[in-house]
Design a protein around this motif. Structure first.
Motif, PDB file in Angstrom:
ATOM      1  N   SER A  97       0.831  -1.271  -0.036  1.00 44.90           N
ATOM      2  CA  SER A  97      -0.089  -0.083   0.115  1.00 44.90           C
ATOM      3  C   SER A  97       1.155   1.394  -0.058  1.00 44.90           C
ATOM      4  O   SER A  97       1.851   1.601   0.842  1.00 44.90           O
ATOM      5  CB  SER A  97      -0.838  -0.217   1.470  1.00 44.90           C
ATOM      6  OG  SER A  97      -1.588   1.106   1.150  1.00 44.90           O
ATOM      7  N   ASP A 151      -2.159  -1.540  -3.896  1.00 47.97           N
ATOM      8  CA  ASP A 151      -3.266  -0.833  -3.417  1.00 47.97           C
ATOM      9  C   ASP A 151      -3.023   1.085  -3.917  1.00 47.97           C
ATOM     10  O   ASP A 151      -1.920   1.250  -2.968  1.00 47.97           O
ATOM     11  CB  ASP A 151      -3.519  -0.076  -1.600  1.00 47.97           C
ATOM     12  CG  ASP A 151      -4.606   0.568  -1.106  1.00 47.97           C
ATOM     13  OD1 ASP A 151      -5.142   1.384  -2.532  1.00 47.97           O
ATOM     14  OD2 ASP A 151      -4.333   0.800  -0.174  1.00 47.97           O
ATOM     15  N   SER A 203      -3.724   3.643   4.399  1.00 47.73           N
ATOM     16  CA  SER A 203      -3.844   2.451   3.899  1.00 47.73           C
ATOM     17  C   SER A 203      -4.248   1.414   4.939  1.00 47.73           C
ATOM     18  O   SER A 203      -4.848   0.555   4.370  1.00 47.73           O
ATOM     19  CB  SER A 203      -2.185   2.606   4.116  1.00 47.73           C
ATOM     20  OG  SER A 203      -1.567   2.724   3.043  1.00 47.73           O
ATOM     21  N   ARG A 214      -8.026   1.320   4.437  1.00 50.21           N
ATOM     22  CA  ARG A 214      -8.583   1.010   2.968  1.00 50.21           C
ATOM     23  C   ARG A 214      -8.067  -0.921   2.979  1.00 50.21           C
ATOM     24  O   ARG A 214      -9.143  -1.338   2.692  1.00 50.21           O
ATOM     25  CB  ARG A 214      -7.716   1.168   1.899  1.00 50.21           C
ATOM     26  CG  ARG A 214      -8.020   2.866   1.242  1.00 50.21           C
ATOM     27  CD  ARG A 214      -7.136   3.334   0.147  1.00 50.21           C
ATOM     28  NE  ARG A 214      -7.020   2.384  -0.793  1.00 50.21           N
ATOM     29  CZ  ARG A 214      -7.964   2.472  -2.205  1.00 50.21           C
ATOM     30  NH1 ARG A 214      -8.891   3.083  -2.120  1.00 50.21           N
ATOM     31  NH2 ARG A 214      -7.820   1.637  -2.747  1.00 50.21           N
ATOM     32  N   PHE A 246     -10.271  -3.506   0.453  1.00 49.74           N
ATOM     33  CA  PHE A 246      -9.724  -4.985   0.527  1.00 49.74           C
ATOM     34  C   PHE A 246     -10.747  -6.200   1.416  1.00 49.74           C
ATOM     35  O   PHE A 246     -10.024  -7.399   1.238  1.00 49.74           O
ATOM     36  CB  PHE A 246      -8.421  -4.658   0.617  1.00 49.74           C
ATOM     37  CG  PHE A 246      -7.470  -4.445  -0.599  1.00 49.74           C
ATOM     38  CD1 PHE A 246      -7.789  -4.580  -1.897  1.00 49.74           C
ATOM     39  CD2 PHE A 246      -7.546  -2.790   0.245  1.00 49.74           C
ATOM     40  CE1 PHE A 246      -6.587  -3.748  -2.859  1.00 49.74           C
ATOM     41  CE2 PHE A 246      -7.082  -2.053  -1.303  1.00 49.74           C
ATOM     42  CZ  PHE A 246      -6.789  -2.698  -2.900  1.00 49.74           C
TER      43      PHE A 246
END
Length: 244
Positions: free
Chosen positions: A113, A144, A153, A156, A161
């Motif tokens: 990420s 990512d 990070s 998300r 995810f």
């Protein structure tokens, strides 16, 4: 004999008016100075309080590679990539640690990420290429492209995810904040920190110093519950990597 104009009619300033103006200016100056002093006192209080909160929150959740509990996914946080696409030593060290976790059976997939805010600068792409070049199967690496900071990070990873449990990977001066933020946004997160680049003394000291102020931002991020800069729809990459 006609008398001269009185002070009131002549428009000449009176001593009393000068005194009143001086008092107002003095009060304004003292107010500004007092506000500045309070601000200067609040900054260290906020920094110290935030650092203590981060460390307490991460306690018992940071491990060495050999001791870290297994999790499905390693979340590798981005760092500088050079113009030729080469990861900086700090980022390469994180990626090496993630590969070590994969080789040891501690994780089954790796989520990289980082910042891809422009086509010319692509942290997750560089991270993925490094891992594949070093023997990690491409199907196990998920990118990512909107991990613009630690909070984004972590958030998300959970919301886009679908990661539930993870081992966060970064440098050791950063790992407590990373684990704290990830846990506060709903991840069952533990972390491992890299010390191998401590030899870059100036950059290492700067990273440790910066963490004091980044802790204040972490407090704001998790308690404001802000959305990431870019959220977007759910992505199946991690699910596919774990079931493929």
């Amino acid at each position: 004999m006609p008398s001269g104009p009185s002070p009131e009619s002549s428009g000449s300033p009176q001593p009393g008016r000068f005194a009143a103006r001086r008092r107002r200016r003095r009060r304004l100056l003292f107010g500004v100075l007092g506000g500045a002093l309070v601000g200067l006192l609040l900054v260290p209080v906020a920094v110290v309080g935030s650092v203590v909160w981060v460390r307490q929150s991460a306690r018992e959740h940071v491990f060495a590679v050999a001791d870290v509990p297994a999790a499905p996914v390693a979340l590798v946080l981005g760092a500088q990539v050079y113009p030729d696409g080469t990861p900086s030593p700090f980022l390469a060290a994180r990626l090496g640690l993630a590969k070590e976790l994969l080789d040891a059976g501690k994780v089954r997939a790796i989520l990289v990420s980082g910042d891809h805010g422009s086509w010319a600068y692509d942290e997750p792409g560089a991270m993925s290429r490094w891992l594949v070049r070093h023997g990690v199967p491409a199907r196990l690496v998920v990118q990512d492209h909107a991990g613009f900071d630690t909070y984004d990070s972590c958030s998300r990873a959970r919301r886009v995810f679908g990661v539930e449990r993870t081992i966060v990977v970064t440098q050791s001066f950063h790992i407590e904040r990373a684990v704290t933020v990830c846990r506060r946004v709903g991840l069952d997160a533990v972390g491992v920190g890299d010390d191998s680049v401590r030899r870059f003394e100036r950059a290492w000291r700067w990273g440790g110093f910066r963490e004091h102020f980044a802790a204040v931002k972490a407090v704001y991020d998790v308690f404001s519950r802000r959305d990431p800069v870019f959220l977007g729809p759910p992505e199946p990459g991690i699910r596919d990597a774990l079931t493929g």
